[in-house]
Design a protein around this motif. Structure first.
Motif, PDB file in Angstrom:
ATOM      1  N   ALA A 132       0.831  -1.205   0.000  1.00  0.00           N
ATOM      2  CA  ALA A 132       0.000   0.000   0.000  1.00  0.00           C
ATOM      3  C   ALA A 132       0.866   1.255   0.000  1.00  0.00           C
ATOM      4  O   ALA A 132       0.576   2.224  -0.707  1.00  0.00           O
ATOM      5  CB  ALA A 132      -0.918  -0.004   1.217  1.00  0.00           C
ATOM      6  N   ARG A 133       1.915   1.242   0.796  1.00  0.00           N
ATOM      7  CA  ARG A 133       2.822   2.392   0.845  1.00  0.00           C
ATOM      8  C   ARG A 133       3.499   2.608  -0.511  1.00  0.00           C
ATOM      9  O   ARG A 133       3.642   3.744  -0.977  1.00  0.00           O
ATOM     10  CB  ARG A 133       3.885   2.185   1.928  1.00  0.00           C
ATOM     11  CG  ARG A 133       3.364   2.333   3.350  1.00  0.00           C
ATOM     12  CD  ARG A 133       4.486   2.162   4.365  1.00  0.00           C
ATOM     13  NE  ARG A 133       4.015   2.369   5.729  1.00  0.00           N
ATOM     14  CZ  ARG A 133       3.869   3.564   6.302  1.00  0.00           C
ATOM     15  NH1 ARG A 133       4.178   4.663   5.617  1.00  0.00           N
ATOM     16  NH2 ARG A 133       3.428   3.676   7.542  1.00  0.00           N
ATOM     17  N   PRO A 171      -1.164  13.173  -0.966  1.00  0.00           N
ATOM     18  CA  PRO A 171      -1.320  12.556   0.359  1.00  0.00           C
ATOM     19  C   PRO A 171      -0.261  11.496   0.636  1.00  0.00           C
ATOM     20  O   PRO A 171       0.093  10.712  -0.248  1.00  0.00           O
ATOM     21  CB  PRO A 171      -2.715  11.932   0.287  1.00  0.00           C
ATOM     22  CG  PRO A 171      -2.907  11.632  -1.164  1.00  0.00           C
ATOM     23  CD  PRO A 171      -2.248  12.772  -1.889  1.00  0.00           C
ATOM     24  N   THR A 172       0.250  11.466   1.844  1.00  0.00           N
ATOM     25  CA  THR A 172       1.216  10.442   2.229  1.00  0.00           C
ATOM     26  C   THR A 172       0.467   9.156   2.588  1.00  0.00           C
ATOM     27  O   THR A 172      -0.727   9.192   2.920  1.00  0.00           O
ATOM     28  CB  THR A 172       2.040  10.888   3.445  1.00  0.00           C
ATOM     29  OG1 THR A 172       1.165  10.973   4.589  1.00  0.00           O
ATOM     30  CG2 THR A 172       2.692  12.240   3.199  1.00  0.00           C
ATOM     31  N   PRO A 173       1.144   8.011   2.542  1.00  0.00           N
ATOM     32  CA  PRO A 173       0.493   6.751   2.935  1.00  0.00           C
ATOM     33  C   PRO A 173      -0.071   6.810   4.352  1.00  0.00           C
ATOM     34  O   PRO A 173      -1.161   6.283   4.617  1.00  0.00           O
ATOM     35  CB  PRO A 173       1.622   5.730   2.819  1.00  0.00           C
ATOM     36  CG  PRO A 173       2.519   6.292   1.771  1.00  0.00           C
ATOM     37  CD  PRO A 173       2.496   7.773   2.001  1.00  0.00           C
ATOM     38  N   ASP A 174       0.652   7.450   5.266  1.00  0.00           N
ATOM     39  CA  ASP A 174       0.177   7.536   6.649  1.00  0.00           C
ATOM     40  C   ASP A 174      -1.098   8.372   6.752  1.00  0.00           C
ATOM     41  O   ASP A 174      -2.000   8.052   7.538  1.00  0.00           O
ATOM     42  CB  ASP A 174       1.266   8.135   7.543  1.00  0.00           C
ATOM     43  CG  ASP A 174       2.432   7.171   7.745  1.00  0.00           C
ATOM     44  OD1 ASP A 174       2.172   5.992   8.042  1.00  0.00           O
ATOM     45  OD2 ASP A 174       3.587   7.589   7.585  1.00  0.00           O
ATOM     46  N   GLU A 175      -1.175   9.436   5.960  1.00  0.00           N
ATOM     47  CA  GLU A 175      -2.388  10.255   5.955  1.00  0.00           C
ATOM     48  C   GLU A 175      -3.569   9.459   5.407  1.00  0.00           C
ATOM     49  O   GLU A 175      -4.691   9.571   5.911  1.00  0.00           O
ATOM     50  CB  GLU A 175      -2.169  11.514   5.112  1.00  0.00           C
ATOM     51  CG  GLU A 175      -1.253  12.536   5.767  1.00  0.00           C
ATOM     52  CD  GLU A 175      -0.898  13.676   4.843  1.00  0.00           C
ATOM     53  OE1 GLU A 175      -0.556  14.758   5.349  1.00  0.00           O
ATOM     54  OE2 GLU A 175      -0.954  13.486   3.605  1.00  0.00           O
ATOM     55  N   TYR A 180      -8.609   6.288   6.268  1.00  0.00           N
ATOM     56  CA  TYR A 180      -9.428   5.117   5.955  1.00  0.00           C
ATOM     57  C   TYR A 180      -9.294   3.972   6.962  1.00  0.00           C
ATOM     58  O   TYR A 180     -10.143   3.081   6.998  1.00  0.00           O
ATOM     59  CB  TYR A 180      -9.084   4.603   4.552  1.00  0.00           C
ATOM     60  CG  TYR A 180      -9.411   5.602   3.468  1.00  0.00           C
ATOM     61  CD1 TYR A 180     -10.731   5.889   3.141  1.00  0.00           C
ATOM     62  CD2 TYR A 180      -8.399   6.280   2.783  1.00  0.00           C
ATOM     63  CE1 TYR A 180     -11.040   6.820   2.157  1.00  0.00           C
ATOM     64  CE2 TYR A 180      -8.699   7.205   1.791  1.00  0.00           C
ATOM     65  CZ  TYR A 180     -10.021   7.470   1.490  1.00  0.00           C
ATOM     66  OH  TYR A 180     -10.317   8.394   0.515  1.00  0.00           O
ATOM     67  N   GLY A 181      -8.221   3.976   7.755  1.00  0.00           N
ATOM     68  CA  GLY A 181      -8.072   2.974   8.797  1.00  0.00           C
ATOM     69  C   GLY A 181      -7.775   1.572   8.320  1.00  0.00           C
ATOM     70  O   GLY A 181      -7.902   0.609   9.081  1.00  0.00           O
TER      71      GLY A 181
END
Length: 219
Positions: A132-133, A171-175, A180-181
């Protein structure tokens, strides 16, 4: 034939008006209906219509407005946070829209590289988070790269990203995970597309199945 009927009808109406209301030549109702129908058909034939109407998609309409003068019937909304920067362009100009459409198609095709990344990482045993990242970062890179020959468009994209995410790259992966959780959803969203921009570029029907697969449309 339609032009002849239309011409005759207009001529009869003119004669009737010149003779005075109720005292001139009476125009048969079927002829009037033919004139109206002919005019409507001529209008319909000159306007683009989607098989799947973007106006039925509330998500898409968040970023665009119904614009009968636009080449594909829609243009970016000045109020949209994502597409507002593109509202100043002339979406009624066929040459501009053709160029925008071609760039949009190239961008969609470039997303194939993300699929390659997923397959490769999966074979290597990567976790869902790692994949995903990777595809999330690749999506941002591809969006910026799609404007490599359009400095003005690149600046608009960076401004849009800044207004939406607080930084130019997207958007960053963490954001995305915070929003979305789920890393599965983050990975799915990396393959998403702005349906409004697709509609402005005449591509809404072409990618309609993708919208369904991404869960944007229920059918």
């Amino acid at each position: 034939m339609k032009r002849i009927i239309k011409f005759i009808g207009i001529s009869l109406i003119s004669i009737s008006l010149l003779c005075g209301c109720g005292t001139g030549l009476e125009i048969p109702e079927p002829l009037i209906d033919n004139i109206i129908s002919s005019q409507k058909n001529e209008t319909d034939n000159t306007s683009f219509k989607y098989e799947h109407d973007p106006r039925d998609n509330a998500k898409a309409m968040e970023d665009i407005i119904d614009n009968p003068d636009a080449v594909y019937g829609f243009s970016p909304s000045p109020e949209s946070k994502r597409l507002g920067e593109y509202a100043e362009y002339d979406w009624t100009d066929p040459e501009f829209v053709a160029d925008a459409r071609e760039k949009r198609i190239e961008y969609h095709k470039s997303l194939d590289s993300m699929t390659d990344i997923l397959y490769k990482m999966k074979e290597e045993g990567a976790t869902t988070e790692e994949m995903a990242r990777a595809v999330s970062a690749e999506k941002n890179r591809l969006r910026l790269e799609s404007y490599k020959d359009d400095p003005e468009g690149l600046e608009k994209l960076k401004k849009s990203n800044m207004d939406t995410y607080g930084h130019e790259d997207g958007p960053t992966p963490d954001e995305m995970f915070e929003k979305y959780g789920s890393w599965e959803i983050v990975m799915q969203k990396a393959f998403s597309t702005n349906m409004g921009m697709d509609a402005c570029c005449g591509l809404y029907d072409e990618y309609y199945q993708l919208y369904i697969e991404l869960g944007y449309i229920n059918e």
